[in-house]
Design an enzyme around this catalytic site. Structure first.
Site: not given
Length: 287
Positions: A61-62, A135, A163, A165, A176-177, A180-181
């Site tokens: 994908d990258g 994305n 507030r 990360d 989905t990238a 999603l994680s």
């Protein structure tokens, strides 16, 4: 019928990708209804005037996102052949692509125009910069990785101060990238929506948010002296800090992607995410 003109793109620094490119090259040249107009395995060439009807991008994908970004505001339809691991933009196996060459030759395919995003970074310390994303745009903590605070407004209305990360604003394709994680929802690829997903939110009440693709989103980094970074599509990184403003809108140019016969979004999800599969060693339901 005029032969369909194809160009092969990929990352020439990867040995596996080069081997895939050779097989794609041989197959396209062997098909009289297809015309190979070029092979470009570089990383920095200008593709804004690509002389093809479609581009076969070999990689992950990258690689697809990098190739489309090099096309600027004149992208041609992309056929993604996966030479990596998990791929939603490069979703075809090499064998599937070769199997569907007759469909390409006879133009038995459709084109989905996926929503993109325009990201504008305005800073009192320098010129305004603009980025095109497929994305997502992410603002997150930079070393020394302290908790950051990021304000979000939609169409000029303040929504929340996040507030944690960091914060992700993603397109349907980007859902989905990274989103999603981080626990964000999956959006269908042709939805006209953005998803806003906090990264490791400091409180449980800060949940992912989905809103319209026609709206304007603004992320405002807060916290004097707190180091943060803007990451666009996981490939462009720009330091940001308090006083900067990031504006996100739907992109002017969509991302055209070729869909071959038999393509199904949910089949792709089942295949890529292993939905319905049993863990290793589990033989399934007992009777």
């Amino acid at each position: 019928m005029t032969p369909l003109r194809l160009m092969i793109l990929g990352n020439g620094s990867r040995e596996e990708a080069r081997a895939y490119v050779d097989r794609v090259d041989d197959a396209v040249r062997a098909s009289p209804e297809l015309e190979l107009v070029g092979v470009d395995l570089s990383v920095g060439s200008d593709l804004s005037d690509c002389p093809a009807d479609a581009a076969v991008v070999v990689g992950g994908d990258g690689t697809v996102m990098h190739a489309v970004r090099r096309m600027g505001n004149r992208p041609i339809p992309i056929i993604g052949v996966n030479a990596g691991r998990l791929g939603f933009l490069a979703d075809l196996t090499l064998e599937t692509f070769l199997l569907h060459l007759p469909d390409l030759a006879t133009r038995r395919f459709t084109i989905d125009n996926l929503m993109t995003m325009s990201v504008t970074l305005a800073s009192p310390r320098g010129p305004t910069r603009a980025f095109h994303a497929l994305n997502d745009a992410v603002v997150r903590a930079a070393p020394y990785f302290r908790i950051v605070e990021i304000g979000l407004s939609i169409d000029g209305e303040s929504v929340m101060n996040y507030r944690g990360d960091g914060l992700i604003v993603a397109t349907p394709a980007g859902s989905t990238a990274h989103s999603l994680s981080a626990g964000g929802p999956i959006l269908p690829p042709l939805a006209h929506m953005f998803v806003v997903t906090p990264i490791c939110a400091h409180t449980l009440t800060q949940r992912p948010l989905v809103d319209g693709g026609h709206k304007t989103y603004e992320m405002i980094p807060r916290g004097d002296g707190v180091a943060m970074v803007l990451i666009v599509d996981g490939q462009i990184q720009v330091p940001v800090q308090e006083g900067d403003r990031l504006t996100i809108r739907r992109g002017d140019a969509p991302f055209p992607i070729v869909r071959l016969p038999g393509h199904s979004f949910y089949h792709t999800l089942r295949d890529k995410l292993g939905w319905g599969a049993y863990p290793a060693g589990d033989r399934g339901p007992r009777t």
